[in-house]
Design a protein around this motif. Structure first.
Motif, PDB file in Angstrom:
ATOM      1  N   SER A  35       0.807  -1.231   0.000  1.00  0.00           N
ATOM      2  CA  SER A  35       0.000   0.000   0.000  1.00  0.00           C
ATOM      3  C   SER A  35       0.835   1.272   0.000  1.00  0.00           C
ATOM      4  CB  SER A  35      -0.932  -0.020   1.213  1.00  0.00           C
ATOM      5  OG  SER A  35      -0.238  -0.378   2.402  1.00  0.00           O
ATOM      6  N   LYS A  36       2.130   1.161  -0.263  1.00  0.00           N
ATOM      7  CA  LYS A  36       2.989   2.352  -0.260  1.00  0.00           C
ATOM      8  C   LYS A  36       2.432   3.450  -1.169  1.00  0.00           C
ATOM      9  CE  LYS A  36       6.035   0.518  -3.840  1.00  0.00           C
ATOM     10  NZ  LYS A  36       6.963  -0.597  -3.946  1.00  0.00           N
ATOM     11  N   THR A  37       2.527   4.647  -0.730  1.00  0.00           N
ATOM     12  CA  THR A  37       2.060   5.883  -1.398  1.00  0.00           C
ATOM     13  C   THR A  37       0.529   5.992  -1.484  1.00  0.00           C
ATOM     14  OG1 THR A  37       1.908   5.302  -3.770  1.00  0.00           O
ATOM     15  CG2 THR A  37       4.123   5.819  -2.907  1.00  0.00           C
ATOM     16  N   GLU A  56       4.548  -1.942   3.526  1.00  0.00           N
ATOM     17  CA  GLU A  56       4.932  -0.542   3.312  1.00  0.00           C
ATOM     18  C   GLU A  56       6.444  -0.457   3.123  1.00  0.00           C
ATOM     19  OE1 GLU A  56       3.308   2.425   3.134  1.00  0.00           O
ATOM     20  OE2 GLU A  56       1.272   1.629   3.343  1.00  0.00           O
ATOM     21  N   ASN A  57       6.878   0.561   2.352  1.00  0.00           N
ATOM     22  CA  ASN A  57       8.302   0.688   2.000  1.00  0.00           C
ATOM     23  C   ASN A  57       9.056   1.820   2.666  1.00  0.00           C
ATOM     24  OD1 ASN A  57       7.151  -0.839  -0.254  1.00  0.00           O
ATOM     25  ND2 ASN A  57       9.247  -0.685  -1.037  1.00  0.00           N
ATOM     26  N   TYR A  58       8.349   2.872   3.040  1.00  0.00           N
ATOM     27  CA  TYR A  58       9.026   4.056   3.553  1.00  0.00           C
ATOM     28  C   TYR A  58       8.707   4.198   5.033  1.00  0.00           C
ATOM     29  CZ  TYR A  58       8.783   4.608  -1.477  1.00  0.00           C
ATOM     30  OH  TYR A  58       8.854   4.367  -2.829  1.00  0.00           O
ATOM     31  N   MET A 205       5.610 -10.227  -7.735  1.00  0.00           N
ATOM     32  CA  MET A 205       4.970  -8.920  -7.671  1.00  0.00           C
ATOM     33  C   MET A 205       3.925  -8.882  -8.796  1.00  0.00           C
ATOM     34  SD  MET A 205       8.596  -6.980  -6.732  1.00  0.00           S
ATOM     35  CE  MET A 205       8.178  -5.413  -7.392  1.00  0.00           C
ATOM     36  N   THR A 206       3.390  -7.705  -9.075  1.00  0.00           N
ATOM     37  CA  THR A 206       2.328  -7.622 -10.081  1.00  0.00           C
ATOM     38  C   THR A 206       2.757  -8.243 -11.417  1.00  0.00           C
ATOM     39  OG1 THR A 206       1.274  -5.707  -9.073  1.00  0.00           O
ATOM     40  CG2 THR A 206       0.911  -6.004 -11.430  1.00  0.00           C
ATOM     41  N   GLY A 207       3.999  -8.022 -11.820  1.00  0.00           N
ATOM     42  CA  GLY A 207       4.427  -8.456 -13.148  1.00  0.00           C
ATOM     43  C   GLY A 207       4.871  -9.901 -13.259  1.00  0.00           C
ATOM     44  N   ILE A 222       1.858  -7.620  -3.780  1.00  0.00           N
ATOM     45  CA  ILE A 222       1.175  -7.004  -4.914  1.00  0.00           C
ATOM     46  C   ILE A 222       0.718  -5.591  -4.569  1.00  0.00           C
ATOM     47  CG2 ILE A 222      -0.714  -7.243  -6.576  1.00  0.00           C
ATOM     48  CD1 ILE A 222       1.247  -9.585  -6.724  1.00  0.00           C
ATOM     49  N   GLY A 223       1.197  -4.621  -5.351  1.00  0.00           N
ATOM     50  CA  GLY A 223       0.770  -3.241  -5.179  1.00  0.00           C
ATOM     51  C   GLY A 223      -0.129  -2.789  -6.315  1.00  0.00           C
ATOM     52  N   THR A 224       0.488  -2.593  -7.475  1.00  0.00           N
ATOM     53  CA  THR A 224      -0.200  -2.011  -8.630  1.00  0.00           C
ATOM     54  C   THR A 224      -1.507  -2.723  -8.986  1.00  0.00           C
ATOM     55  OG1 THR A 224       1.989  -1.414  -9.457  1.00  0.00           O
ATOM     56  CG2 THR A 224       0.163  -1.262 -11.017  1.00  0.00           C
ATOM     57  N   ALA A 225      -1.508  -4.031  -8.992  1.00  0.00           N
ATOM     58  CA  ALA A 225      -2.705  -4.759  -9.421  1.00  0.00           C
ATOM     59  C   ALA A 225      -3.852  -4.618  -8.419  1.00  0.00           C
ATOM     60  CB  ALA A 225      -2.380  -6.231  -9.660  1.00  0.00           C
ATOM     61  N   GLU A 229      -1.730   2.250 -10.429  1.00  0.00           N
ATOM     62  CA  GLU A 229      -0.391   2.810 -10.593  1.00  0.00           C
ATOM     63  C   GLU A 229      -0.070   3.772  -9.455  1.00  0.00           C
ATOM     64  OE1 GLU A 229       1.850   2.122 -12.884  1.00  0.00           O
ATOM     65  OE2 GLU A 229       0.575   0.824 -14.118  1.00  0.00           O
ATOM     66  N   ARG A 230       1.217   3.861  -9.114  1.00  0.00           N
ATOM     67  CA  ARG A 230       1.639   4.783  -8.068  1.00  0.00           C
ATOM     68  C   ARG A 230       2.205   6.063  -8.656  1.00  0.00           C
ATOM     69  NH1 ARG A 230       3.197  -0.237  -6.237  1.00  0.00           N
ATOM     70  NH2 ARG A 230       5.111  -0.102  -7.430  1.00  0.00           N
ATOM     71  N   ALA A 231       1.975   7.162  -7.959  1.00  0.00           N
ATOM     72  CA  ALA A 231       2.666   8.406  -8.304  1.00  0.00           C
ATOM     73  C   ALA A 231       4.140   8.213  -7.957  1.00  0.00           C
ATOM     74  CB  ALA A 231       2.068   9.559  -7.508  1.00  0.00           C
TER      75      ALA A 231
HETATM   76  C1  LIG Z   1       6.479  -1.716  -4.505  1.00  0.00           C
HETATM   77  C2  LIG Z   1       6.900  -3.077  -4.132  1.00  0.00           C
HETATM   78  C3  LIG Z   1       6.101  -4.206  -4.440  1.00  0.00           C
HETATM   79  C4  LIG Z   1       4.824  -4.126  -5.241  1.00  0.00           C
HETATM   80  O1  LIG Z   1       5.115  -3.931  -6.590  1.00  0.00           O
HETATM   81  P1  LIG Z   1       3.970  -3.945  -7.722  1.00  0.00           P
HETATM   82  O2  LIG Z   1       4.733  -4.144  -8.971  1.00  0.00           O
HETATM   83  O3  LIG Z   1       3.271  -2.633  -7.654  1.00  0.00           O
HETATM   84  O4  LIG Z   1       3.056  -5.093  -7.438  1.00  0.00           O
HETATM   85  C5  LIG Z   1       6.543  -5.435  -3.978  1.00  0.00           C
HETATM   86  N1  LIG Z   1       7.680  -5.571  -3.266  1.00  0.00           N
HETATM   87  C6  LIG Z   1       8.461  -4.528  -2.965  1.00  0.00           C
HETATM   88  C7  LIG Z   1       9.699  -4.749  -2.171  1.00  0.00           C
HETATM   89  C8  LIG Z   1       8.109  -3.268  -3.391  1.00  0.00           C
HETATM   90  O5  LIG Z   1       8.914  -2.234  -3.093  1.00  0.00           O
END
Ligand SMILES: *Cc1c(COP(=O)(O)O)cnc(C)c1O
Length: 236
Positions: A35-37, A56-58, A205-207, A222-225, A229-231
């Motif tokens: 859920s980052k950003t 979360e990343n940050y 990840m998504t791809g 999974i983030g994007t899916a 898309e993230r800013a």
């Molecule tokens: C952002 C991130 C993801 C998610 O990536 P998506 O391509 O948006 O699914 C997964 N793992 C890490 C470590 C990330 O930083």
């Protein structure tokens, strides 16, 4: 149904399909929602759709979100995974707020997390990040270093060694990606032989989710899916 709920249902179906192809049980792969950003409202929507594990990343963003959701009492049983690079001056906030850290890649960070995790809390679950692509720019311990690091972490009373995490090199070449996942799978199997509590192989990840599941991933991030898309990344 919200878009986010629909996206989660679709990904769960994709996980089930990939598991079936790989002859694995569909429950053997967990979904981490990255859920980052993204705003709290998006996390709430995913939570309402049944999602419980969030990444979360940050550090500052993670702590703000965790604190606000705790105070609101809205999502009591969320499990928070920190998956971003950790500088040593930020370890305390991670140790105090996260349930999991997937990005431990050196002894100094592990030691600080162990010292700063309050021993009245449950142990902090740890995945060691491995640099399987061997790119200089990526964080992660090398394949050679990771077993040494695991031996240290396994001794730390406030940490629980759970497994490995990796971010492969970005490529459209499935064969190259498959080689990276296979390398990680092999280190993971070795780690499981040495430490019976190890149960988590965080990759995909998504791809590249189906290929990661084919290679034994137990947690896809999974983030994007899910959230779109993230800013561009915020300044820290
Ligand atoms: C952002 C991130 C993801 C998610 O990536 P998506 O391509 O948006 O699914 C997964 N793992 C890490 C470590 C990330 O930083």
């Amino acid at each position: 149904m919200t878009d986010i709920a629909q996206n989660i249902a679709q990904i769960q179906a994709g996980i089930a399909q990939a598991c079936e192809r790989a002859e694995r049980h569909p429950d053997s792969v967990q979904l981490l929602a990255v859920s980052k950003t993204k705003p709290l409202a998006d996390i709430q929507a995913a939570y309402d759709a049944g999602q419980r594990q969030f990444g979360e990343n940050y550090v500052q963003e993670a702590v703000d979100k965790i604190t606000q959701l705790k105070a609101s009492g809205q999502c009591p049983d969320i499990e928070w995974h920190f998956i971003g690079p950790i500088q040593s001056n930020k370890t305390r906030q991670v140790a105090e707020n996260a349930d999991w850290v997937q990005s431990v890649d050196r002894l100094k960070i592990a030691k600080r997390l162990n010292e700063q995790r309050n021993s009245t809390l449950p142990q902090l679950n740890v995945c060691l990040q491995v640099n399987i692509s061997e790119e200089d720019s990526k964080s992660g311990a090398s394949a050679e270093q990771v077993l040494e690091l695991a031996a240290e972490v396994a001794q730390m009373p406030n940490l629980q060694l759970r497994g490995l995490m990796a971010i492969p090199e970005r490529t459209d070449d499935d064969a190259s990606l498959g080689r990276q996942f296979l390398a990680l799978e092999q280190i993971f199997q070795e780690l499981q032989r040495l430490y019976p509590q190890v149960d988590t192989l965080s990759m995909g990840m998504t791809g590249d989710m189906p290929l990661a599941i084919e290679h034994g991933s137990t947690m896809v991030r999974i983030g994007t899916a899910i959230f779109g898309e993230r800013a561009p990344k915020p300044k820290s």
